[in-house]
Write an enzyme that holds these catalytic residues in place. Structure first.
Site, PDB file in Angstrom:
ATOM      1  N   HIS A 127      -1.251  -1.602  -4.113  1.00 17.65           N
ATOM      2  CA  HIS A 127      -2.518  -1.253  -3.445  1.00 17.65           C
ATOM      3  C   HIS A 127      -2.614   0.260  -3.310  1.00 17.65           C
ATOM      4  CE1 HIS A 127      -5.800  -2.372  -0.561  1.00 17.65           C
ATOM      5  NE2 HIS A 127      -5.484  -1.212  -0.005  1.00 17.65           N
ATOM      6  N   ASP A 160      -6.240  -6.473   4.781  1.00 18.04           N
ATOM      7  CA  ASP A 160      -5.729  -5.105   4.688  1.00 18.04           C
ATOM      8  C   ASP A 160      -5.808  -4.405   6.042  1.00 18.04           C
ATOM      9  OD1 ASP A 160      -4.900  -2.642   3.732  1.00 18.04           O
ATOM     10  OD2 ASP A 160      -6.815  -2.144   2.796  1.00 18.04           O
ATOM     11  N   HIS A 189      -8.365   0.530  -3.933  1.00 17.78           N
ATOM     12  CA  HIS A 189      -9.265   0.370  -2.787  1.00 17.78           C
ATOM     13  C   HIS A 189      -9.980   1.691  -2.535  1.00 17.78           C
ATOM     14  CE1 HIS A 189      -9.555  -0.548   1.844  1.00 17.78           C
ATOM     15  NE2 HIS A 189     -10.733  -0.474   1.268  1.00 17.78           N
ATOM     16  N   SER A 227       0.850  -1.190   0.000  1.00 15.25           N
ATOM     17  CA  SER A 227       0.000   0.000   0.000  1.00 15.25           C
ATOM     18  C   SER A 227       0.881   1.232   0.000  1.00 15.25           C
ATOM     19  CB  SER A 227      -0.888   0.000   1.241  1.00 15.25           C
ATOM     20  OG  SER A 227      -1.372   1.307   1.455  1.00 15.25           O
ATOM     21  N   ASP A 273      -4.860   3.331  -2.009  1.00 14.28           N
ATOM     22  CA  ASP A 273      -5.960   3.687  -1.111  1.00 14.28           C
ATOM     23  C   ASP A 273      -6.540   5.046  -1.477  1.00 14.28           C
ATOM     24  OD1 ASP A 273      -6.082   1.522   0.818  1.00 14.28           O
ATOM     25  OD2 ASP A 273      -4.076   2.151   1.453  1.00 14.28           O
ATOM     26  N   MET A 284      -9.102   7.813  -0.531  1.00 12.89           N
ATOM     27  CA  MET A 284      -9.919   8.270   0.608  1.00 12.89           C
ATOM     28  C   MET A 284     -10.455   9.671   0.341  1.00 12.89           C
ATOM     29  SD  MET A 284      -7.632   7.019   3.805  1.00 12.89           S
ATOM     30  CE  MET A 284      -6.845   5.391   3.840  1.00 12.89           C
ATOM     31  N   MET A 305     -10.952  -6.098   6.160  1.00 13.00           N
ATOM     32  CA  MET A 305     -10.250  -4.986   6.808  1.00 13.00           C
ATOM     33  C   MET A 305      -9.909  -5.387   8.236  1.00 13.00           C
ATOM     34  SD  MET A 305     -10.065  -2.500   4.556  1.00 13.00           S
ATOM     35  CE  MET A 305      -9.246  -1.414   5.703  1.00 13.00           C
ATOM     36  N   MET A 332     -12.221   4.063  -0.631  1.00 12.09           N
ATOM     37  CA  MET A 332     -12.875   4.357   0.649  1.00 12.09           C
ATOM     38  C   MET A 332     -13.562   5.699   0.459  1.00 12.09           C
ATOM     39  SD  MET A 332      -9.812   2.942   2.995  1.00 12.09           S
ATOM     40  CE  MET A 332      -8.747   2.982   1.555  1.00 12.09           C
TER      41      MET A 332
HETATM   42  C1  DX5 Z   1      -6.388   1.568   5.680  1.00 13.80           C
HETATM   43  C2  DX5 Z   1      -5.941   1.255   4.264  1.00 13.80           C
HETATM   44  C3  DX5 Z   1      -4.821   0.274   4.241  1.00 13.80           C
HETATM   45  C4  DX5 Z   1      -3.535   0.847   4.783  1.00 13.80           C
HETATM   46  C5  DX5 Z   1      -2.625  -0.261   5.230  1.00 13.80           C
HETATM   47  O1  DX5 Z   1      -7.515   2.360   5.640  1.00 13.80           O
HETATM   48  O2  DX5 Z   1      -7.001   0.699   3.529  1.00 13.80           O
HETATM   49  O3  DX5 Z   1      -4.612  -0.207   2.932  1.00 13.80           O
HETATM   50  O4  DX5 Z   1      -2.858   1.582   3.816  1.00 13.80           O
HETATM   51  O5  DX5 Z   1      -1.561   0.324   5.910  1.00 13.80           O
HETATM   52  P1  DX5 Z   1      -0.908  -0.433   7.156  1.00 13.80           P
HETATM   53  O6  DX5 Z   1      -0.332  -1.706   6.614  1.00 13.80           O
HETATM   54  O7  DX5 Z   1       0.085   0.534   7.647  1.00 13.80           O
HETATM   55  O8  DX5 Z   1      -2.027  -0.703   8.132  1.00 13.80           O
HETATM   56 ZN    ZN Z   2      -6.500  -0.373   1.622  1.00 11.99          ZN
END
Ligand code: DX5
Ligand code: ZN
Length: 215
Positions: A32, A174, A65, A7, A34, A36, A136, A67
């Site tokens: 990956h 994740d 991913h 990620s 993320d 957000m 998650m 969010m």
């Molecule tokens: C959390 C994300 C994860 C995050 C993982 O909301 O969806 O993908 O980046 O990071 P670590 O491995 O540091 O928890």
């Molecule tokens: Zn993620």
């Protein structure tokens, strides 16, 4: 062998190209990303432009991913940006079946992510339509949180449901994944580990060693 999906959430954005290139040559299977929105989660990261730029520098599977809430309005842009897998949280939009159809029609893999507060029984009607399910193991929003061991049962249940029904989704985990909990994920049926801070906080020279040890 289990796949590793680093990620880039905790990467330095000004060094993102170098970061992606080192992950690419050091054994990452997926990247990956993320996304957000400051609404579904209390944090803001990247939009489709980042996916588009990353697409130009790697042929690895881009594991996007989302969010975000709502979801449907943004799907086309993430398809056009070059995503290979688009995963969303079903509770974040009322047009779930339509979103799955739009992604599938674009010949891209569809994923759903299970927030720690969502039960498998709330979303199991979707399992025959998706190619990835993310369990998650932190509350989504931030990197660097602690792995929630109470979510491991979901990995096991998803593996069992898959076997019993001949479904073909990959199970990804994740949040807070590191060398202490990677094995328990794998032993319970995980196929993919999204790994953020545990990997990216290390010196790039060690990426290969760490990715291999996680595998
Ligand atoms: C959390 C994300 C994860 C995050 C993982 O909301 O969806 O993908 O980046 O990071 P670590 O491995 O540091 O928890
Ligand atoms: Zn993620």
């Amino acid at each position: 062998m289990i796949k590793i999906s680093p990620s880039i959430l905790s990467a330095d954005i000004l060094e993102l190209e170098e970061e992606i290139r080192s992950l690419d040559i050091n054994g990452a299977d997926y990247i990956h990303i993320d996304i957000m929105d400051g609404h579904y989660v209390p944090n803001i990261t990247f939009g489709p432009n980042i996916v588009k730029s990353i697409r130009k520098i790697t042929s690895k599977i881009l594991d996007v991913h989302l969010m975000i809430q709502p979801v449907k309005h943004y799907i086309e842009e993430f398809i056009d940006a070059g995503s290979d897998i688009i995963t969303f949280h079903p509770e974040a939009d009322e047009n779930v079946e339509e979103i799955i159809k739009i992604i599938s029609d674009a010949k891209i893999k569809v994923g759903i992510a299970i927030h720690p507060k969502v039960n498998i029984s709330d979303i199991d009607y979707l399992f025959n339509q998706v190619q990835q399910i993310i369990v998650m193991t932190v509350i989504p929003g931030f990197g660097g949180q602690k792995f929630m061991y109470d979510q491991v049962q979901k990995i096991k249940d998803l593996d069992e449901i898959r076997k019993n029904n001949n479904y073909n989704y990959e199970i990804a985990v994740d949040g807070g994944v590191n060398n202490e909990n990677a094995k328990i994920c794998k032993d319970n049926g995980a196929d993919v580990l999204a790994v953020g801070s545990y990997l990216l906080s290390q010196n790039k020279n060690n990426y290969n060693k760490i990715i291999n040890s996680l595998k």
